[in-house]
Design a protein around this motif. Structure first.
Motif, PDB file in Angstrom:
ATOM      1  N   ARG A 104    -122.516 -56.292  97.057  1.00  0.00           N
ATOM      2  CA  ARG A 104    -122.767 -54.953  96.539  1.00  0.00           C
ATOM      3  C   ARG A 104    -123.610 -55.066  95.263  1.00  0.00           C
ATOM      4  O   ARG A 104    -123.887 -56.171  94.791  1.00  0.00           O
ATOM      5  CB  ARG A 104    -121.451 -54.236  96.261  1.00  0.00           C
ATOM      6  CG  ARG A 104    -120.677 -54.886  95.161  1.00  0.00           C
ATOM      7  CD  ARG A 104    -119.260 -54.406  95.089  1.00  0.00           C
ATOM      8  NE  ARG A 104    -118.748 -54.747  93.775  1.00  0.00           N
ATOM      9  CZ  ARG A 104    -118.837 -53.950  92.726  1.00  0.00           C
ATOM     10  NH1 ARG A 104    -119.395 -52.770  92.840  1.00  0.00           N
ATOM     11  NH2 ARG A 104    -118.386 -54.332  91.555  1.00  0.00           N
ATOM     12  N   ARG A 119    -105.634 -52.486  91.071  1.00  0.00           N
ATOM     13  CA  ARG A 119    -104.814 -53.000  92.177  1.00  0.00           C
ATOM     14  C   ARG A 119    -104.064 -54.265  91.789  1.00  0.00           C
ATOM     15  O   ARG A 119    -102.861 -54.388  91.991  1.00  0.00           O
ATOM     16  CB  ARG A 119    -105.724 -53.279  93.384  1.00  0.00           C
ATOM     17  CG  ARG A 119    -104.989 -53.607  94.673  1.00  0.00           C
ATOM     18  CD  ARG A 119    -105.979 -53.977  95.751  1.00  0.00           C
ATOM     19  NE  ARG A 119    -106.855 -55.057  95.329  1.00  0.00           N
ATOM     20  CZ  ARG A 119    -106.539 -56.342  95.363  1.00  0.00           C
ATOM     21  NH1 ARG A 119    -105.371 -56.733  95.834  1.00  0.00           N
ATOM     22  NH2 ARG A 119    -107.380 -57.263  94.932  1.00  0.00           N
ATOM     23  N   SER A 120    -104.802 -55.212  91.204  1.00  0.00           N
ATOM     24  CA  SER A 120    -104.212 -56.532  91.021  1.00  0.00           C
ATOM     25  C   SER A 120    -103.418 -56.662  89.725  1.00  0.00           C
ATOM     26  O   SER A 120    -102.643 -57.603  89.572  1.00  0.00           O
ATOM     27  CB  SER A 120    -105.312 -57.589  91.053  1.00  0.00           C
ATOM     28  OG  SER A 120    -106.277 -57.305  90.062  1.00  0.00           O
ATOM     29  N   ASP A 162    -118.309 -35.680  89.944  1.00  0.00           N
ATOM     30  CA  ASP A 162    -119.682 -36.103  90.262  1.00  0.00           C
ATOM     31  C   ASP A 162    -119.849 -36.440  91.740  1.00  0.00           C
ATOM     32  O   ASP A 162    -120.965 -36.537  92.231  1.00  0.00           O
ATOM     33  CB  ASP A 162    -120.031 -37.336  89.412  1.00  0.00           C
ATOM     34  CG  ASP A 162    -121.479 -37.762  89.566  1.00  0.00           C
ATOM     35  OD1 ASP A 162    -122.361 -36.916  89.333  1.00  0.00           O
ATOM     36  OD2 ASP A 162    -121.729 -38.920  89.953  1.00  0.00           O
ATOM     37  N   PRO A 213    -116.177 -39.880  88.505  1.00  0.00           N
ATOM     38  CA  PRO A 213    -117.459 -40.349  89.017  1.00  0.00           C
ATOM     39  C   PRO A 213    -117.265 -41.433  90.086  1.00  0.00           C
ATOM     40  O   PRO A 213    -118.230 -42.092  90.473  1.00  0.00           O
ATOM     41  CB  PRO A 213    -118.130 -40.942  87.771  1.00  0.00           C
ATOM     42  CG  PRO A 213    -116.992 -41.366  86.902  1.00  0.00           C
ATOM     43  CD  PRO A 213    -115.729 -40.704  87.372  1.00  0.00           C
ATOM     44  N   ALA A 272    -124.450 -42.371  87.700  1.00  0.00           N
ATOM     45  CA  ALA A 272    -125.169 -43.623  87.449  1.00  0.00           C
ATOM     46  C   ALA A 272    -125.980 -43.978  88.683  1.00  0.00           C
ATOM     47  O   ALA A 272    -125.455 -43.977  89.787  1.00  0.00           O
ATOM     48  CB  ALA A 272    -124.193 -44.741  87.129  1.00  0.00           C
ATOM     49  N   LEU A 284    -110.569 -50.966  87.014  1.00  0.00           N
ATOM     50  CA  LEU A 284    -110.997 -51.818  85.895  1.00  0.00           C
ATOM     51  C   LEU A 284    -111.971 -52.863  86.398  1.00  0.00           C
ATOM     52  O   LEU A 284    -111.875 -54.043  86.059  1.00  0.00           O
ATOM     53  CB  LEU A 284    -109.783 -52.486  85.235  1.00  0.00           C
ATOM     54  CG  LEU A 284    -108.895 -51.556  84.406  1.00  0.00           C
ATOM     55  CD1 LEU A 284    -107.602 -52.261  84.008  1.00  0.00           C
ATOM     56  CD2 LEU A 284    -109.638 -51.065  83.162  1.00  0.00           C
ATOM     57  N   GLY A 285    -112.895 -52.417  87.252  1.00  0.00           N
ATOM     58  CA  GLY A 285    -113.920 -53.323  87.758  1.00  0.00           C
ATOM     59  C   GLY A 285    -115.118 -53.312  86.833  1.00  0.00           C
ATOM     60  O   GLY A 285    -115.005 -53.045  85.633  1.00  0.00           O
ATOM     61  N   GLU A 286    -116.279 -53.574  87.401  1.00  0.00           N
ATOM     62  CA  GLU A 286    -117.510 -53.644  86.596  1.00  0.00           C
ATOM     63  C   GLU A 286    -117.700 -52.374  85.779  1.00  0.00           C
ATOM     64  O   GLU A 286    -118.009 -52.415  84.599  1.00  0.00           O
ATOM     65  CB  GLU A 286    -118.723 -53.819  87.518  1.00  0.00           C
ATOM     66  CG  GLU A 286    -118.805 -55.162  88.199  1.00  0.00           C
ATOM     67  CD  GLU A 286    -119.078 -56.302  87.234  1.00  0.00           C
ATOM     68  OE1 GLU A 286    -118.634 -57.432  87.529  1.00  0.00           O
ATOM     69  OE2 GLU A 286    -119.718 -56.082  86.192  1.00  0.00           O
ATOM     70  N   LEU A 287    -117.539 -51.237  86.443  1.00  0.00           N
ATOM     71  CA  LEU A 287    -117.833 -49.968  85.773  1.00  0.00           C
ATOM     72  C   LEU A 287    -116.653 -49.491  84.936  1.00  0.00           C
ATOM     73  O   LEU A 287    -116.828 -49.071  83.787  1.00  0.00           O
ATOM     74  CB  LEU A 287    -118.223 -48.911  86.819  1.00  0.00           C
ATOM     75  CG  LEU A 287    -119.459 -49.259  87.650  1.00  0.00           C
ATOM     76  CD1 LEU A 287    -119.713 -48.197  88.716  1.00  0.00           C
ATOM     77  CD2 LEU A 287    -120.689 -49.391  86.757  1.00  0.00           C
ATOM     78  N   LYS A 338    -104.493 -56.640  85.889  1.00  0.00           N
ATOM     79  CA  LYS A 338    -105.279 -57.671  85.190  1.00  0.00           C
ATOM     80  C   LYS A 338    -104.539 -58.116  83.935  1.00  0.00           C
ATOM     81  O   LYS A 338    -103.900 -57.318  83.274  1.00  0.00           O
ATOM     82  CB  LYS A 338    -106.629 -57.100  84.824  1.00  0.00           C
ATOM     83  CG  LYS A 338    -107.370 -56.598  86.057  1.00  0.00           C
ATOM     84  CD  LYS A 338    -108.844 -56.618  85.850  1.00  0.00           C
ATOM     85  CE  LYS A 338    -109.520 -56.449  87.188  1.00  0.00           C
ATOM     86  NZ  LYS A 338    -110.818 -56.970  87.287  1.00  0.00           N
ATOM     87  N   TYR A 394    -113.685 -53.603  99.289  1.00  0.00           N
ATOM     88  CA  TYR A 394    -114.526 -53.430  98.107  1.00  0.00           C
ATOM     89  C   TYR A 394    -114.842 -54.777  97.484  1.00  0.00           C
ATOM     90  O   TYR A 394    -114.275 -55.774  97.899  1.00  0.00           O
ATOM     91  CB  TYR A 394    -113.874 -52.509  97.076  1.00  0.00           C
ATOM     92  CG  TYR A 394    -112.671 -53.076  96.367  1.00  0.00           C
ATOM     93  CD1 TYR A 394    -112.778 -53.653  95.105  1.00  0.00           C
ATOM     94  CD2 TYR A 394    -111.401 -53.065  96.968  1.00  0.00           C
ATOM     95  CE1 TYR A 394    -111.670 -54.177  94.451  1.00  0.00           C
ATOM     96  CE2 TYR A 394    -110.304 -53.575  96.321  1.00  0.00           C
ATOM     97  CZ  TYR A 394    -110.444 -54.128  95.059  1.00  0.00           C
ATOM     98  OH  TYR A 394    -109.348 -54.643  94.421  1.00  0.00           O
TER      99      TYR A 394
END
Ligand code: NDP
Length: 309
Positions: free
Chosen positions: A88, A164-165, A248, A222, A275, A141-144, A167, A309
Motif C-alpha cells: 500500500r 488492534r495489537s 470526509d 477521515p 489527504a 495508530l498506524g502511519e497516519l 502498541k 490491511y
C-alpha cells in the motif's frame, strides 16, 4: 534486464504520474519501462489504484508486486485472483496532508470556532479549556494515526490511542481491545478515526459504543465511512448526545445529494480530501519498492492479505 512496469492505475492518473514515476525510476537507477499496455506474462510490477479496470491478476504470472497508489486497500485486498504481494502507499506528502486536516478540524471543535465564524450575537465569552485538558481519542495508530496523534500531542492535547495489537513503547498512551476502547471513549471529547475498513472495523462505532462518549463529544472521521453506523450517528446527533461529526469518507462516494449527512446541521461533509497521495513523493516510494523487489530486499508497506490491511 529492463523491468516492465504496468501502469494500471487508470487513464486519469497517467498524465500526472507518468513523469514523476519515470523521474523516480531514473533517480533510483532502475532500468524500467513504464507502460500502459503489455502482455500480462511479461509484466514485472503493477502500479495500481482503486477503480482500475484490471480486476483479474491471474495472467500476471511474472509480476513480483502490485503497488497500490492509495493508503487504503479495501477495494483490492479481497480480490481472490490476487496472489502477488500487495503493497500500500505510505507517502510523506499524504501523511503531512492528513496531519493538517486532523489538526485543523480538531482545533476547530476544540476552540468552538463555529460560533464565531457564524457570527454569534452579543458578547458571550465562552473560553475553551486548554488543549491539555481535552482528551482526544485516536482510533488507529498506524502511519497516519500516529503522525496525527503526535501532532496533537505537540499542541498539548491529551491524546490517547487505540489499535488492534496494543502498541507498547510509544510516546502516546495506547489501548487495545473492547475494554480499552470503552475506557478511552468514556473520556474522549474528540474522537478521530484513522482505521482501515476491514470486516473487524465495519460499524465499529455503533449505537452501543457511541453511547460511551461524553455528552457533546465530536467525531472527526477521515478513515472510512463504514467505520461508523450512519443511522446510529444521526440518532446520536439528533438527540444531542454527540456535538458534531466531521466526515470526509462515506459508504457511497460521491455522497448522494439527498443523503441526510448533506443537510444535517451537526455534520460537516468534506469530499474525501483529507489527504491525497502526492505524485512526486509517491513515485519515489514505488521506485524504492521496485528496487527492493529487484535486489531481493523486503518490500515496504506490504499488506497482510488475511488481516486486510
Ligand atoms: P495503517 O495500516 O498504517 O494503520 C492502521 C491502524 O489501524 C493500525 O494502528 C492498526 O492497528 C489499526 N487497526 C486495524 N484494524 C484494527 C482493528 N480491528 N481494531 C483496532 N485497530 C485496528 O494505515 P494508515 O494509518 O496508513 O491509514 C489508515 C486509513 O486511513 C486507511 O486505511 C484509509 O482507510 C484512511 N485514509 C484516508 C484518506 C483520506 O483522504 N480520507 C487518505 C489516506 C488514508 P495495529 O497498529 O495494531 O496493526
Amino acid at each position: 534486464m529492463t523491468v516492465t512496469v504496468l501502469f494500471a492505475a487508470g487513464e486519469a492518473l497517467w498524465p500526472e504520474y507518468a513523469p514523476h514515476l519515470r523521474a523516480a525510476f531514473d533517480e533510483a537507477g532502475l532500468d524500467a519501462a513504464l507502460v500502459t499496455e503489455a502482455e500480462p506474462g511479461a509484466v514485472d510490477y503493477i502500479v495500481y489504484a482503486p477503480g482500475s479496470p484490471l480486476q483479474d491478476f491471474t495472467p500476471y504470472t511474472r509480476c513480483r508486486a502490485v503497488l497500490n497508489l492509495w493508503a487504503g486497500v479495501e477495494r483490492i485486498v479481497g480480490n481472490p485472483t490476487l496472489t502477488q504481494p500487495l503493497c500500500r502507499m505510505v507517502d510523506p506528502g499524504l501523511t503531512e496532508g492528513m496531519v493538517e486536516y486532523v489538526t485543523g478540524h480538531v482545533l476547530r471543535h476544540h476552540l468552538g470556532m463555529d460560533r464565531y465564524i457564524k457570527g454569534a450575537p452579543g458578547w458571550q465569552q465562552i473560553v475553551p479549556p486548554l488543549a491539555r485538558e481535552r482528551v482526544v481519542a485516536m482510533l488507529g495508530l498506524g502511519e497516519l494515526g500516529l503522525a496525527c496523534a503526535r501532532a496533537l500531542k505537540a499542541l498539548s492535547f491529551a491524546v490517547e490511542g487505540w489499535s488492534r495489537s496494543g502498541k507498547t513503547g510509544l510516546d502516546i498512551p495506547a489501548h487495545h481491545g473492547e475494554a480499552g476502547l470503552e475506557a478511552l471513549l468514556r473520556r474522549a471529547e474528540i474522537v478521530v478515526t484513522l482505521l482501515p475498513r476491514t470486516a473487524e472495523t465495519e460499524n465499529l462505532l455503533d449505537a452501543r459504543r457511541l453511547a460511551w462518549l461524553p455528552q457533546g463529544a465530536v467525531i472527526v472521521n477521515p478513515g472510512r465511512g463504514a467505520l461508523i453506523d450512519d443511522d446510529a450517528l444521526l440518532a446520536a446527533l439528533d438527540s444531542g448526545a454527540l456535538g458534531h461529526a466531521t466526515l470526509d469518507v462515506f459508504r457511497i462516494e460521491p455522497l448522494p445529494e439527498d443523503h441526510p449527512f448533506r443537510h444535517h446541521p451537526g455534520v460537516t461533509v468534506t469530499p474525501h480530501i483529507a489527504a491525497d497521495t502526492r505524485a512526486s513523493s509517491a513515485a519515489r516510494v514505488v521506485a524504492e519498492n521496485i528496487r527492493r523487489g529487484e535486489t531481493g530486499e523486503p518490500l515496504l508497506h506490504r499488506v497482510d492479505l488475511t488481516r486486510g490491511y
